[in-house]
Design a protein around this motif. Structure first.
Motif, short mmCIF file in Angstrom:
data_model
loop_
_atom_site.label_atom_id
_atom_site.label_comp_id
_atom_site.label_asym_id
_atom_site.label_seq_id
_atom_site.Cartn_x
_atom_site.Cartn_y
_atom_site.Cartn_z
N LYS A 106 39.15 36.08 25.45
CA LYS A 106 40.05 37.21 25.15
C LYS A 106 41.43 36.72 24.73
O LYS A 106 42.05 37.29 23.83
CB LYS A 106 40.15 38.12 26.39
N LEU A 107 41.89 35.68 25.40
CA LEU A 107 43.21 35.13 25.02
C LEU A 107 43.12 34.49 23.62
O LEU A 107 44.03 34.64 22.80
CB LEU A 107 43.69 34.10 26.05
N ARG A 116 52.06 42.79 25.03
CA ARG A 116 52.00 41.93 23.84
C ARG A 116 52.86 40.68 24.04
O ARG A 116 52.40 39.56 23.82
CB ARG A 116 52.52 42.69 22.61
N PRO A 163 57.35 36.69 2.41
CA PRO A 163 55.94 36.45 2.78
C PRO A 163 55.63 36.71 4.24
O PRO A 163 54.47 36.92 4.59
CB PRO A 163 55.73 34.97 2.42
N ASP A 196 42.74 44.48 22.03
CA ASP A 196 42.74 43.06 22.40
C ASP A 196 43.65 42.79 23.59
O ASP A 196 43.36 41.96 24.45
CB ASP A 196 43.14 42.18 21.20
N LEU A 197 44.78 43.52 23.64
CA LEU A 197 45.75 43.27 24.71
C LEU A 197 45.21 43.71 26.07
O LEU A 197 45.39 43.02 27.07
CB LEU A 197 47.06 44.00 24.42
N SER A 227 51.80 38.13 7.52
CA SER A 227 51.39 37.88 8.90
C SER A 227 51.73 39.08 9.78
O SER A 227 50.95 39.47 10.66
CB SER A 227 52.11 36.65 9.45
N ASN A 250 41.22 35.41 21.29
CA ASN A 250 41.18 36.53 20.34
C ASN A 250 42.59 37.03 20.02
O ASN A 250 42.93 37.30 18.86
CB ASN A 250 40.32 37.65 20.96
N ILE A 251 43.41 37.14 21.05
CA ILE A 251 44.81 37.54 20.84
C ILE A 251 45.52 36.51 19.96
O ILE A 251 46.26 36.87 19.03
CB ILE A 251 45.52 37.70 22.21
N SER A 292 44.36 36.80 16.25
CA SER A 292 44.79 37.96 15.47
C SER A 292 46.30 38.15 15.41
O SER A 292 46.80 38.79 14.49
CB SER A 292 44.10 39.24 15.96
N ARG A 293 47.02 37.58 16.36
CA ARG A 293 48.47 37.83 16.38
C ARG A 293 49.30 36.61 16.04
O ARG A 293 50.46 36.74 15.62
CB ARG A 293 48.90 38.37 17.75
N LYS A 351 51.70 33.58 26.78
CA LYS A 351 50.61 32.82 27.40
C LYS A 351 49.81 32.06 26.35
O LYS A 351 49.50 30.87 26.51
CB LYS A 351 49.72 33.81 28.17
N GLU A 409 49.29 41.59 12.10
CA GLU A 409 49.43 41.90 13.52
C GLU A 409 49.64 43.39 13.76
O GLU A 409 49.16 43.95 14.75
CB GLU A 409 50.59 41.11 14.15
N SER A 428 51.26 38.32 26.61
CA SER A 428 50.03 37.71 26.10
C SER A 428 50.34 36.63 25.08
O SER A 428 49.72 35.56 25.07
CB SER A 428 49.14 38.78 25.46
N VAL A 429 51.29 36.93 24.21
CA VAL A 429 51.68 35.97 23.18
C VAL A 429 52.34 34.75 23.81
O VAL A 429 52.11 33.61 23.39
CB VAL A 429 52.61 36.69 22.17
N LEU A 462 45.11 37.76 32.92
CA LEU A 462 46.29 37.18 32.27
C LEU A 462 47.08 36.32 33.27
O LEU A 462 47.50 35.20 32.96
CB LEU A 462 47.17 38.32 31.72
N PRO A 500 47.73 34.12 12.17
CA PRO A 500 48.07 34.60 10.82
C PRO A 500 49.43 34.12 10.31
O PRO A 500 49.67 34.12 9.11
CB PRO A 500 48.05 36.13 10.96
N GLU A 501 50.29 33.69 11.21
CA GLU A 501 51.59 33.16 10.76
C GLU A 501 51.41 32.01 9.77
O GLU A 501 52.29 31.76 8.94
CB GLU A 501 52.39 32.62 11.96
N HIS A 502 50.28 31.31 9.86
CA HIS A 502 50.11 30.17 8.96
C HIS A 502 50.15 30.61 7.49
O HIS A 502 50.53 29.83 6.62
CB HIS A 502 48.80 29.42 9.26
N ILE A 503 49.77 31.84 7.23
CA ILE A 503 49.75 32.31 5.83
C ILE A 503 51.15 32.30 5.25
O ILE A 503 51.42 31.72 4.19
CB ILE A 503 49.14 33.73 5.75
N SER A 504 52.09 32.94 5.95
CA SER A 504 53.47 32.97 5.48
C SER A 504 54.06 31.56 5.46
O SER A 504 54.79 31.19 4.53
CB SER A 504 54.33 33.85 6.38
#
Lengths: 573, 573
Positions: A535-536, A341, B546, B561-562, B550, A538-539, A542-543, A347, B554, A344-345, B570, A546-550
């Protein structure tokens, strides 16, 4: 551990993500065709991998030092600098009129990032010169240009920026350095300047200081500030250096990182200087160099992130520890879900931050090539995002790089800790990231949001077209764009700027998240079927997206909650 | 810059947030009444402020060093350690039977946090001893207890933990150290151990190493591991130290931070040792000390966060720079929205992290006092959260502390950078935060979620009752609890543990965010009207809570996905 320049990544971004073809399609940059671009970046990669990266640890272990008033740089730095200068890398985007290569800023951004990943302490020297070249090209008299630009572009001389004084940091207008006219067209500059990067050294023959100071009749605040060129050694008209100027290095700072970069306290004692630009126009001239420098600093964060990520990837691929529950397995910690994780994050985020920086550079190039205001506005809007998000990506990735190494990450010999230390200042210098946020929500929204909405429209349009083919990537991005549009409208509705400022950092980061998503979607769309880019992406979706929400929730809180708690109450809790 | 122990804050938390009254209501802890608690914490505060905090910078500048096989500690550390020992602070929660004070772990947690804020490098010495005392109390023979506990509790001797070997870090079961029976009840221990905190020093007369090693017939993996007590000097039955044991310090590590804490590579060469607990029971015994140590490490993060925050607050209150747009104004940078945001968020997060650590300590105390499994389960559930969130709060707050200082933050003399360096390892040692996440979603959910849901029910119930009086605080927390409940159910539904692991870090952090919200709501509810606690809670609810949105997104992504992105893909991107 050895740094590898991410050449294939730049090529991919140029070809599929940041629209570099629009740059090279223009006559001004027609020399930078695909073959030439690849050849030039390949040369730079070779320099960075072979000559610069090996200096990084020496710079950390043997800091620049002040001996009898002269700065001695770290072992190997003089040779490293000479290799940069002789390769023409200092002036790669400078005007050919004075010896520059006239290449697009997009390419310079890539090369500067590579140099940062190889050795950030050393890279600061050419970066400072590039800013000075830019300022002189725009604002200096022809005589100054003829005399100084060839030397700066060739790297025979280097440049520095002198803004900060002890009482005047982010508030440049509070500076007290003075410039008195000598009656012969020159000025006597006096005052103390701090945090002067590469303020003195032994790697080039002369050092040209751009110094902000106030003329005797200069008004208070920023309007009364003028810019002066103050060389360490005063050159004659042929550019031969002569007597030493009345300036000196008072001390060098003992810093958390970047030990190889001499950070000087400079004292000017009636030093001879030449006005650059108009009297009272110092801030405007300084901003010319600062905008590009801000993009450059964003690239420094990305360079360190790339290097830290490479090192973590290598370590995780080799370190055997425990059994992973994943079915695929190499028997090293890269199989573990949390390590995978993190990598990948890292990268996905380096990709996002690099895309933003290069998009900003492309806008700068297109503005130069087309003189269209829209490109200038795009570049101006992206600059604070590229700077703040690039440097925060650097910090986050370097921190994760340490974490991937486990206990080894805390041991200095490993090198992961150096990245963590070195990168820290990038979020501070060239305008703190707080200043970047304020710049974004105030100055960069002064157009009524035109630049912001133009970018959002572009992303929305692309997302719309990509959405059917790839709903799992397109749909979350679509929603994010709409949420960001609403937040932008909210910002514009706040007549009290301070309400915007209280959410500026969150808003800036959310914007970066969305542009990052756009870049990932473009990358995925360029791929046939579901390949590594998809695939990247997609990571990322989904990971990280979503930070934009907070973030957007915080962006729209306003400032009332912060000031409701008085300073006394805050301190008393 | 000077550290002030947050005494009033502990008192408030004890009285209104973490339920300390339930601890002191029990006969076992009846001595720890309100007056006594205040007096004891006041004593500790005095020690930390006057004697320990002044050592912090000396430890950084003059690291512990290895000279002719003996470790020399930093200037003043011997006196500082003696003051800690003589005050009885090492054994404050140890059993009175062997000289301990028998005080609640809740108080020890507060005192350990203060010592960490004052000087983390020094605090590690007593923390290691406390872990060893705990392990010996639970697992050692009466003879060992009689001989060692009084010396460890008084601080005349110190203790260390020896788990890690070069090839065995997080995977302790891979260790290869051996223990051969000598036939007289003792063992000959051989092997190399790394990262041994305070592995050697000159501040106490003897050093007792708890060493994990394998007996000749010990099975592979963790089951075959036993625990041995291996003293540096072998004591006679009266506790008088005699000949040196066959062990030595090979080297000290050169670390990113904690320079004052000697981190040793230890070599055991047939060193004489005594079995602690049962043969093959080494891991169980080690976990006894590790759980408390994990809570202690969480407290280290909080201590550094407190110190970094105090320093940033002082700097921001004094540093004049620019004009703020806020109406209230002191003319210093604390008026600027982004600086105020950083300081408020730092304060709100320190409060949250400290509350979680103290709730964990209260559960430990109540488990001891009542022997009720539910309290044991609560403590076990909160331990990884207290450790990971406490240390990440430390990193985040120290990072912001540097940022508030601007350019000064990068200069070592300021001290902000030292916090940033020192705290980094807390997210790594005593089980990396990745391990904490795995512990939470695997082992700590093995009860079918009972402990998790019990805590969520408690929070929901309180929120429900507080919601009407204070909807702006209660409503977002209520929604967060429900979202977390769903995520917990999702975790429990994943039969493949790796799917949980891929979201473990996010899940843990989201849980911390919700418990932090609970603590803030309790604090606000304890206040009449809208006072500072309510205002701070409001900042937490709108700017920090908040994040759970996010994070929970996750947390529930799974691991597909990973692993869809292969290692080659990767690395090749």
């Amino acid at each position: 551990m050895s740094y590898r320049a991410p050449l294939a990544e730049y090529q991919f971004l140029f070809d599929h993500v940041v629209g570099f073809d629009a740059v090279t399609a223009h006559p001004r940059f027609e020399d930078a065709g695909a073959d030439m671009t690849a050849a030039i970046l390949g040369e730079a990669a070779h320099l960075c991998e072979e000559k610069i990266a090996p200096l990084n640890r020496a710079g950390d272990l043997t800091p620049a030092s002040l001996e009898n008033g002269v700065v001695r740089t770290s072992p190997g730095f003089a040779e490293g600098y000479k290799a940069i200068a002789e390769g023409g890398w200092v002036g790669m985007s400078a005007s050919p009129e004075h010896g520059g290569m006239g290449l697009p800023m997009t390419m310079t951004t890539a090369v500067n990032e590579m140099m940062s990943g190889a050795c950030l302490s050393l890279q600061l020297a050419p970066l400072m010169s590039q800013g000075q070249i830019e300022a002189l090209e725009h604002h200096a008299s022809d005589a100054i240009k003829e005399l100084y630009l060839p030397k700066l572009i060739s790297g025979e001389w280097t440049g520095t920026m002198n803004l900060t004084e002890p009482q005047a940091g982010s508030d440049v207008g509070a500076l007290t350095s003075k410039a008195e006219p000598n009656g012969d067209g020159t000025y006597s500059v006096s005052g103390q300047k701090i945090y002067i990067t590469w303020g003195d050294h032994d790697v080039a023959d002369n050092i040209c200081h751009l110094v902000l100071a106030r003329l005797p009749d200069g008004a208070a605040g920023t309007k009364g500030i003028s810019l002066f060129l103050v060389p360490k050694f005063i050159p004659n008209e042929q550019g031969k250096i002569g007597v030493g100027n009345t300036l000196k290095v008072v001390s060098l700072e003992h810093k958390l990182g970047l030990h190889g970069s001499p950070t000087a306290v400079m004292q000017y004692e009636g030093a001879k200087g030449w006005l650059v630009g108009e009297a009272g126009g110092g801030m405007r001239a300084m901003f010319t160099m600062m905008n590009n420098a801000r993009l450059g600093v964003g690239g420094q964060g990305i360079g360190i992130a790339e290097a830290a990520m490479q090192q973590a990837m290598t370590y995780a691929s080799e370190r055997k520890q425990g059994r992973s529950l994943s079915e695929v397995g190499r028997g090293t910690i890269i199989d573990h879900a949390d390590v995978r994780r993190m990598l990948s994050v890292m990268k996905a985020d380096v990709f996002a931050a690099r895309s933003i920086a290069l998009m900003c550079a492309v806008a700068i190039d297109l503005q130069k090539a087309t003189a269209e205001d829209a490109w200038g506005a795009r570049a101006a809007f992206l600059t604070p995002i590229a700077k703040a998000f690039g440097t925060e990506t650097g910090m986050r990735v370097a921190e994760m790089g340490v974490q991937v190494h486990g206990g080894m990450g805390f041991i200095e010999e490993t090198g992961a800790a150096q990245f963590y230390r070195d990168v820290r200042v990038t979020a501070i210098y060239e305008g703190t990231n707080g200043i970047q946020g304020m710049d974004l929500v105030a100055r960069k929204l002064m157009d009524g949001g035109e630049a912001a909405f133009a970018l959002l429209d572009e992303i929305a349009e692309f997302t719309e077209s990509a959405r059917e083919a790839c709903p799992t990537l397109g749909s979350p991005l679509w929603e994010a764009v709409e949420a960001l549009r609403e937040a932008t409208e909210w910002m514009l509705e706040q007549s009290e700027l301070n309400a915007r400022f209280a959410g500026a950092h969150a808003y800036l980061t959310a914007f970066a998240r969305v542009i990052g998503g756009y870049a990932h979607l473009k990358a995925a769309s360029a791929e046939k079927g579901i390949g590594p880019r998809t695939k990247l992406a997609n990571i990322y979706m989904s990971r990280l997206l979503p930070e934009h929400i907070s973030l957007l929730a915080e962006a729209q809180v306003g400032d009332k909650d912060l000031y409701a708690l008085s300073v006394d109450e805050l301190a008393g809790l």
